[in-house]
Design a protein around this motif. Structure first.
Motif, PDB file in Angstrom:
ATOM      1  N   UNK A  54       0.941  -1.131   0.016  1.00 42.57           N
ATOM      2  CA  UNK A  54       0.006   0.188   0.105  1.00 42.57           C
ATOM      3  C   UNK A  54       0.855   1.474  -0.124  1.00 42.57           C
ATOM      4  N   UNK A  55       2.128   1.126   0.029  1.00 49.60           N
ATOM      5  CA  UNK A  55       2.990   2.477   0.177  1.00 49.60           C
ATOM      6  C   UNK A  55       3.978   2.714  -0.708  1.00 49.60           C
ATOM      7  N   UNK A  56       3.667   3.986  -1.022  1.00 52.70           N
ATOM      8  CA  UNK A  56       4.642   4.484  -2.196  1.00 52.70           C
ATOM      9  C   UNK A  56       6.107   4.288  -1.568  1.00 52.70           C
ATOM     10  N   UNK A  57       7.087   3.897  -2.605  1.00 53.15           N
ATOM     11  CA  UNK A  57       8.341   3.951  -1.851  1.00 53.15           C
ATOM     12  C   UNK A  57       8.984   5.217  -1.403  1.00 53.15           C
ATOM     13  N   UNK A  58       9.500   5.208  -0.414  1.00 48.95           N
ATOM     14  CA  UNK A  58       9.939   6.360   0.570  1.00 48.95           C
ATOM     15  C   UNK A  58      10.676   7.466  -0.191  1.00 48.95           C
ATOM     16  N   UNK A  59      11.424   6.738  -1.154  1.00 47.13           N
ATOM     17  CA  UNK A  59      12.533   7.879  -1.865  1.00 47.13           C
ATOM     18  C   UNK A  59      11.660   8.655  -2.959  1.00 47.13           C
ATOM     19  N   UNK A  60      10.360   8.214  -3.187  1.00 52.74           N
ATOM     20  CA  UNK A  60       9.476   8.793  -3.955  1.00 52.74           C
ATOM     21  C   UNK A  60       8.622   9.874  -3.078  1.00 52.74           C
ATOM     22  N   UNK A  61       8.335   9.384  -1.886  1.00 56.08           N
ATOM     23  CA  UNK A  61       7.693  10.382  -1.078  1.00 56.08           C
ATOM     24  C   UNK A  61       8.412  11.652  -0.491  1.00 56.08           C
ATOM     25  N   UNK A  62       9.876  11.428  -0.280  1.00 53.43           N
ATOM     26  CA  UNK A  62      10.678  12.380   0.090  1.00 53.43           C
ATOM     27  C   UNK A  62      10.750  13.451  -1.007  1.00 53.43           C
ATOM     28  N   UNK A  63      10.995  12.803  -2.358  1.00 51.37           N
ATOM     29  CA  UNK A  63      10.944  13.662  -3.463  1.00 51.37           C
ATOM     30  C   UNK A  63       9.758  14.690  -3.584  1.00 51.37           C
ATOM     31  N   UNK A  64       8.755  13.907  -3.488  1.00 52.28           N
ATOM     32  CA  UNK A  64       7.389  14.659  -3.571  1.00 52.28           C
ATOM     33  C   UNK A  64       7.362  15.711  -2.485  1.00 52.28           C
ATOM     34  N   UNK A  65       7.748  15.482  -1.114  1.00 50.41           N
ATOM     35  CA  UNK A  65       7.585  16.428  -0.057  1.00 50.41           C
ATOM     36  C   UNK A  65       8.588  17.559  -0.389  1.00 50.41           C
ATOM     37  N   UNK A  66       9.645  17.324  -1.021  1.00 52.25           N
ATOM     38  CA  UNK A  66      10.751  18.445  -1.187  1.00 52.25           C
ATOM     39  C   UNK A  66       9.990  19.348  -2.239  1.00 52.25           C
ATOM     40  N   UNK A 100       4.562   8.088 -10.832  1.00 52.34           N
ATOM     41  CA  UNK A 100       5.568   9.159 -10.814  1.00 52.34           C
ATOM     42  C   UNK A 100       4.994  10.213  -9.937  1.00 52.34           C
ATOM     43  N   UNK A 101       5.809  10.950  -9.301  1.00 51.52           N
ATOM     44  CA  UNK A 101       5.154  12.180  -8.307  1.00 51.52           C
ATOM     45  C   UNK A 101       4.468  13.140  -9.120  1.00 51.52           C
ATOM     46  N   UNK A 102       4.753  13.323 -10.390  1.00 51.86           N
ATOM     47  CA  UNK A 102       3.941  14.227 -11.146  1.00 51.86           C
ATOM     48  C   UNK A 102       2.684  14.036 -11.131  1.00 51.86           C
ATOM     49  N   UNK A 103       2.171  12.672 -11.077  1.00 49.62           N
ATOM     50  CA  UNK A 103       0.982  12.209 -11.360  1.00 49.62           C
ATOM     51  C   UNK A 103       0.191  12.854  -9.969  1.00 49.62           C
ATOM     52  N   UNK A 104       0.978  12.756  -8.901  1.00 46.65           N
ATOM     53  CA  UNK A 104       0.220  13.517  -7.533  1.00 46.65           C
ATOM     54  C   UNK A 104       0.173  14.905  -7.674  1.00 46.65           C
ATOM     55  N   UNK A 105       1.114  15.515  -8.131  1.00 43.16           N
ATOM     56  CA  UNK A 105       1.352  16.881  -8.117  1.00 43.16           C
ATOM     57  C   UNK A 105       0.188  17.401  -9.053  1.00 43.16           C
ATOM     58  N   UNK A 106      -0.073  16.636 -10.147  1.00 45.27           N
ATOM     59  CA  UNK A 106      -1.010  17.154 -11.256  1.00 45.27           C
ATOM     60  C   UNK A 106      -2.419  17.177 -10.395  1.00 45.27           C
TER      61      UNK A 106
END
Length: 324
Positions: A176-188, A313-319
């Motif tokens: 259920x969990x997005x890889x943490x490196x992606x979550x960190x990138x998103x947060x930044x 891709x974190x851009x999907x979340x950003x969009x």
């Protein structure tokens, strides 16, 4: 006033999903009282619901058949219910429900749709279709007892002025969990324009989020620092919550906050999307035929690569955040 005894002991997110159901039910049936029995630490979920009495118990104090018999006797003596709603249907509540039936109470038990969910999560099933929402399954239990209820499937914003983004990057299971490196990138990325509040639970999660806050400006870690009531109040202040398929998605619904939810091995088709949350705010990889492989995200990846999460891709979340 007629009294319904209802119970669901776990899990946290599933108990949270009962809240909008019993709230709207009681609004539509003002001559009914619900006594809701669950774990003590879930009590704040049910605050300020008219005609609802929350009965918190330490379920470990009622083990086995004799423990359930003791609990049933206590509930009958204290509340004198007219009928019983089993919103859980696990071994413990099966015993409890059978005891109430033998004592002459009318008992309605949730239909979890196990066969439908087994078919949905069969990786060879290429014709996936949405199942009944779990909130409707809860409502069906009350309808079977002879009470009408029509769910709105809309959450209720409690504050008109909202700011900041909440981010809950953890979930109970890897699926259920997005890889943490992606979550960190998103947060930044998000912290460049927004104040970010991190939510979590366990000790390891708090430590990870503390490290993130130390390296990302404009962020704050509230994990492990708030009571449940305070956490709901904080989420109510947020413009958006970003959550995995986890309890924080459901807390966002209770707090009246839009939630962008990330799904991997699980799928909204199973009926567990946050109450009133929009399907267009779901982030997922749609073209993986093996999804969903699990209702709860607790199975090993059939492919072995967790593509359902790693291909996001974190851009999907950003969009999704800026879609309007």
């Amino acid at each position: 006033m007629r009294t319904i005894l209802a119970y669901r002991f776990s899990a946290f997110g599933d108990v949270a999903m009962t809240v909008p159901v019993v709230t709207e039910f009681l609004e539509q049936n003002p001559n009914v009282k619900i006594v809701f029995v669950s774990r003590k630490n879930f009590g704040d979920l049910f605050d300020d619901i008219p005609n609802l009495v929350f009965k918190g118990v330490n379920i470990d104090d009622y083990k086995g058949i004799f423990g359930m018999r003791k609990l049933a006797q206590e509930l009958i003596h204290e509340f004198k219910p007219e009928c019983v709603a089993d919103l859980h249907d696990v071994i413990r509540t099966k015993i409890l429900s059978k005891i109430f039936k033998r004592k002459g109470f009318r008992v309605s038990i949730i239909n979890k749709g196990k066969k439908e969910k087994e078919h949905l999560t069969d990786i060879w099933n290429l014709e996936k279709a949405p199942l009944k929402k779990n909130t409707e399954r809860y409502a069906d239990v009350l309808r079977e007892l002879g009470f009408p209820v029509t769910l709105s499937h809309h959450y209720r914003p409690y504050l008109s002025q909202k700011s900041g983004i909440g981010f809950a990057p953890f979930a109970q299971h890897e699926g259920k969990m997005l890889p943490l490196e992606k979550s960190l990138e998103l947060a930044k990325h998000l912290s460049e324009k927004h104040r970010i509040y991190f939510f979590g639970g366990g000790k390891n999660e708090v430590e990870t989020l503390d490290k993130w806050v130390a390296q990302i400006p404009n962020t704050e870690n509230v994990a492990g620092q708030l009571t449940l009531k305070q956490e709901l109040a904080k989420i109510a202040e947020l413009e958006i919550m970003i959550s995995m398929d986890s309890a924080n998605m459901h807390l966002a619904s209770l707090a009246g906050t839009r939630c962008i939810s990330v799904w991997g091995a699980t799928h909204p088709f199973a009926g567990f999307l946050g109450y009133g949350q929009k399907e267009e705010d779901v982030v997922q990889i749609k073209d993986l035929t093996c999804r969903p492989c699990s209702v709860f995200g607790d199975k090993k990846c059939y492919r072995g690569d967790w593509a359902c999460l790693r291909e996001i891709n974190i851009q999907q979340i950003i969009n999704k955040i800026y879609k309007d």
